[in-house]
Design a protein around this motif. Structure first.
Motif, PDB file in Angstrom:
ATOM      1  N   MET A   1       0.847  -1.191   0.000  1.00  0.00           N
ATOM      2  CA  MET A   1       0.000   0.000   0.000  1.00  0.00           C
ATOM      3  C   MET A   1       0.883   1.242   0.000  1.00  0.00           C
ATOM      4  N   SER A   2       0.533   2.219  -0.798  1.00  0.00           N
ATOM      5  CA  SER A   2       1.346   3.424  -0.898  1.00  0.00           C
ATOM      6  C   SER A   2       0.966   4.441   0.176  1.00  0.00           C
ATOM      7  N   THR A   3       1.859   5.382   0.384  1.00  0.00           N
ATOM      8  CA  THR A   3       1.646   6.431   1.361  1.00  0.00           C
ATOM      9  C   THR A   3       0.549   7.380   0.879  1.00  0.00           C
ATOM     10  N   PRO A   4      -0.376   7.760   1.746  1.00  0.00           N
ATOM     11  CA  PRO A   4      -1.420   8.693   1.318  1.00  0.00           C
ATOM     12  C   PRO A   4      -0.812  10.023   0.877  1.00  0.00           C
ATOM     13  N   GLN A   5      -1.481  10.618  -0.087  1.00  0.00           N
ATOM     14  CA  GLN A   5      -1.103  11.947  -0.543  1.00  0.00           C
ATOM     15  C   GLN A   5      -2.230  12.895  -0.176  1.00  0.00           C
ATOM     16  N   TYR A   6      -1.955  14.183  -0.351  1.00  0.00           N
ATOM     17  CA  TYR A   6      -2.922  15.196   0.058  1.00  0.00           C
ATOM     18  C   TYR A   6      -3.076  16.216  -1.059  1.00  0.00           C
ATOM     19  N   TRP A   7      -4.295  16.764  -1.145  1.00  0.00           N
ATOM     20  CA  TRP A   7      -4.649  17.658  -2.235  1.00  0.00           C
ATOM     21  C   TRP A   7      -5.523  18.788  -1.723  1.00  0.00           C
ATOM     22  N   LEU A   8      -5.463  19.915  -2.391  1.00  0.00           N
ATOM     23  CA  LEU A   8      -6.428  20.983  -2.191  1.00  0.00           C
ATOM     24  C   LEU A   8      -7.245  21.032  -3.470  1.00  0.00           C
ATOM     25  N   MET A   9      -8.560  20.942  -3.328  1.00  0.00           N
ATOM     26  CA  MET A   9      -9.459  20.947  -4.478  1.00  0.00           C
ATOM     27  C   MET A   9     -10.436  22.106  -4.326  1.00  0.00           C
ATOM     28  N   LYS A  10     -10.443  22.973  -5.350  1.00  0.00           N
ATOM     29  CA  LYS A  10     -11.301  24.160  -5.330  1.00  0.00           C
ATOM     30  C   LYS A  10     -12.635  23.879  -6.003  1.00  0.00           C
ATOM     31  N   SER A  11     -13.685  24.401  -5.398  1.00  0.00           N
ATOM     32  CA  SER A  11     -15.014  24.310  -5.983  1.00  0.00           C
ATOM     33  C   SER A  11     -15.791  25.576  -5.627  1.00  0.00           C
ATOM     34  N   GLU A  12     -16.651  25.985  -6.531  1.00  0.00           N
ATOM     35  CA  GLU A  12     -17.513  27.133  -6.236  1.00  0.00           C
ATOM     36  C   GLU A  12     -18.665  26.640  -5.365  1.00  0.00           C
ATOM     37  N   PRO A  13     -18.858  27.258  -4.199  1.00  0.00           N
ATOM     38  CA  PRO A  13     -19.841  26.730  -3.249  1.00  0.00           C
ATOM     39  C   PRO A  13     -21.276  26.739  -3.745  1.00  0.00           C
ATOM     40  N   ASP A  14     -21.610  27.609  -4.707  1.00  0.00           N
ATOM     41  CA  ASP A  14     -22.979  27.598  -5.220  1.00  0.00           C
ATOM     42  C   ASP A  14     -23.184  26.460  -6.221  1.00  0.00           C
ATOM     43  N   GLU A  15     -22.095  25.908  -6.776  1.00  0.00           N
ATOM     44  CA  GLU A  15     -22.210  24.784  -7.707  1.00  0.00           C
ATOM     45  C   GLU A  15     -22.037  23.444  -6.990  1.00  0.00           C
ATOM     46  N   ALA A  16     -21.001  23.341  -6.173  1.00  0.00           N
ATOM     47  CA  ALA A  16     -20.740  22.103  -5.416  1.00  0.00           C
ATOM     48  C   ALA A  16     -19.913  22.477  -4.195  1.00  0.00           C
ATOM     49  N   GLY A  17     -20.576  22.911  -3.144  1.00  0.00           N
ATOM     50  CA  GLY A  17     -19.892  23.307  -1.921  1.00  0.00           C
ATOM     51  C   GLY A  17     -19.824  22.168  -0.919  1.00  0.00           C
ATOM     52  N   ILE A  18     -19.216  22.453   0.202  1.00  0.00           N
ATOM     53  CA  ILE A  18     -19.070  21.438   1.249  1.00  0.00           C
ATOM     54  C   ILE A  18     -20.440  20.956   1.740  1.00  0.00           C
ATOM     55  N   THR A 141       1.638  19.179   0.780  1.00  0.00           N
ATOM     56  CA  THR A 141       2.647  18.317   1.387  1.00  0.00           C
ATOM     57  C   THR A 141       2.119  17.725   2.698  1.00  0.00           C
ATOM     58  N   PRO A 142       2.690  16.609   3.142  1.00  0.00           N
ATOM     59  CA  PRO A 142       2.278  16.052   4.439  1.00  0.00           C
ATOM     60  C   PRO A 142       2.463  17.060   5.582  1.00  0.00           C
ATOM     61  N   ALA A 143       3.516  17.859   5.535  1.00  0.00           N
ATOM     62  CA  ALA A 143       3.743  18.859   6.589  1.00  0.00           C
ATOM     63  C   ALA A 143       2.660  19.935   6.558  1.00  0.00           C
ATOM     64  N   GLN A 144       2.280  20.394   5.368  1.00  0.00           N
ATOM     65  CA  GLN A 144       1.209  21.392   5.251  1.00  0.00           C
ATOM     66  C   GLN A 144      -0.112  20.807   5.744  1.00  0.00           C
ATOM     67  N   TRP A 145      -0.392  19.574   5.333  1.00  0.00           N
ATOM     68  CA  TRP A 145      -1.626  18.894   5.758  1.00  0.00           C
ATOM     69  C   TRP A 145      -1.685  18.822   7.288  1.00  0.00           C
ATOM     70  N   ALA A 146      -0.604  18.375   7.893  1.00  0.00           N
ATOM     71  CA  ALA A 146      -0.572  18.227   9.349  1.00  0.00           C
ATOM     72  C   ALA A 146      -0.750  19.577  10.035  1.00  0.00           C
ATOM     73  N   PHE A 147      -0.089  20.606   9.520  1.00  0.00           N
ATOM     74  CA  PHE A 147      -0.225  21.929  10.137  1.00  0.00           C
ATOM     75  C   PHE A 147      -1.649  22.433  10.029  1.00  0.00           C
ATOM     76  N   ILE A 148      -2.255  22.299   8.863  1.00  0.00           N
ATOM     77  CA  ILE A 148      -3.622  22.789   8.671  1.00  0.00           C
ATOM     78  C   ILE A 148      -4.589  22.070   9.612  1.00  0.00           C
ATOM     79  N   GLN A 149      -4.339  20.795   9.897  1.00  0.00           N
ATOM     80  CA  GLN A 149      -5.210  20.066  10.825  1.00  0.00           C
ATOM     81  C   GLN A 149      -5.212  20.733  12.207  1.00  0.00           C
ATOM     82  N   THR A 150      -4.119  21.378  12.587  1.00  0.00           N
ATOM     83  CA  THR A 150      -4.048  22.038  13.896  1.00  0.00           C
ATOM     84  C   THR A 150      -4.866  23.325  13.924  1.00  0.00           C
ATOM     85  N   LEU A 151      -5.241  23.846  12.762  1.00  0.00           N
ATOM     86  CA  LEU A 151      -5.982  25.109  12.686  1.00  0.00           C
ATOM     87  C   LEU A 151      -7.473  24.923  12.889  1.00  0.00           C
ATOM     88  N   PHE A 152      -7.966  23.693  12.731  1.00  0.00           N
ATOM     89  CA  PHE A 152      -9.404  23.458  12.871  1.00  0.00           C
ATOM     90  C   PHE A 152      -9.769  23.447  14.323  1.00  0.00           C
TER      91      PHE A 152
END
Length: 152
Positions: A1-18, A141-152
């Protein structure tokens, strides 16, 4: 099994928001018409990869939630539909040009806007913060992902 990767995906909230993703549980990430973003889906994304779900082209752009890749890249059906704004007359069923992945809802977060992201030195090299970046999908990056998790 490979190491997970991380992505930022942009969407317009009026078309497909969270909120749409939360209600549906899973959505196809269709309509990507940039070769580099398509290649990220085709060559980089794997099942289970983490996604920062980013609201763009709105009053308050920013990270609005977390998702994960739930289906590997497959042909985006909107490229074949002449009634779709994503229709591409130069593609064919035999040789599709555009792909999509499916993403699964993980959770909503508080909105983390661009000014807050820019305020953290740990995120200075994040692609979304680079001048002129307009890609709808960018690696995190994994470091960016981990840091952002601390912001929630």
């Amino acid at each position: 099994m490979s190491t997970p990767q991380y992505w930022l995906m942009k969407s317009e909230p009026d078309e497909a928001g969270i909120d749409h993703l939360q209600a549906a549980g899973q959505l196809g990430w269709f309509g990507v018409r940039n070769y580099q973003a398509r290649n990220f889906m085709r060559d980089g994304m794997q099942l289970g990869d983490g996604v920062l779900f980013y609201h763009s082209s709105c009053a308050e752009p920013g990270i609005a939630g977390l998702a994960e890749v739930s289906a590997a890249a497959y042909p985006d059906p909107t490229q074949f539909d002449p009634t779709s704004k994503y229709f591409d007359p130069k593609t064919s069923l035999e040789k599709p040009r555009w792909l999509q992945v499916d993403v699964r809802f993980v959770r909503k977060t508080r909105l983390i806007g661009l000014p807050e992201l820019r305020s953290h030195a740990e995120l200075a090299d994040m692609q979304i913060l680079q001048r002129g970046n307009r890609l709808s999908i960018t690696p995190v990056t994994p470091a960016q992902w981990a840091f952002i998790q601390t912001l929630f």
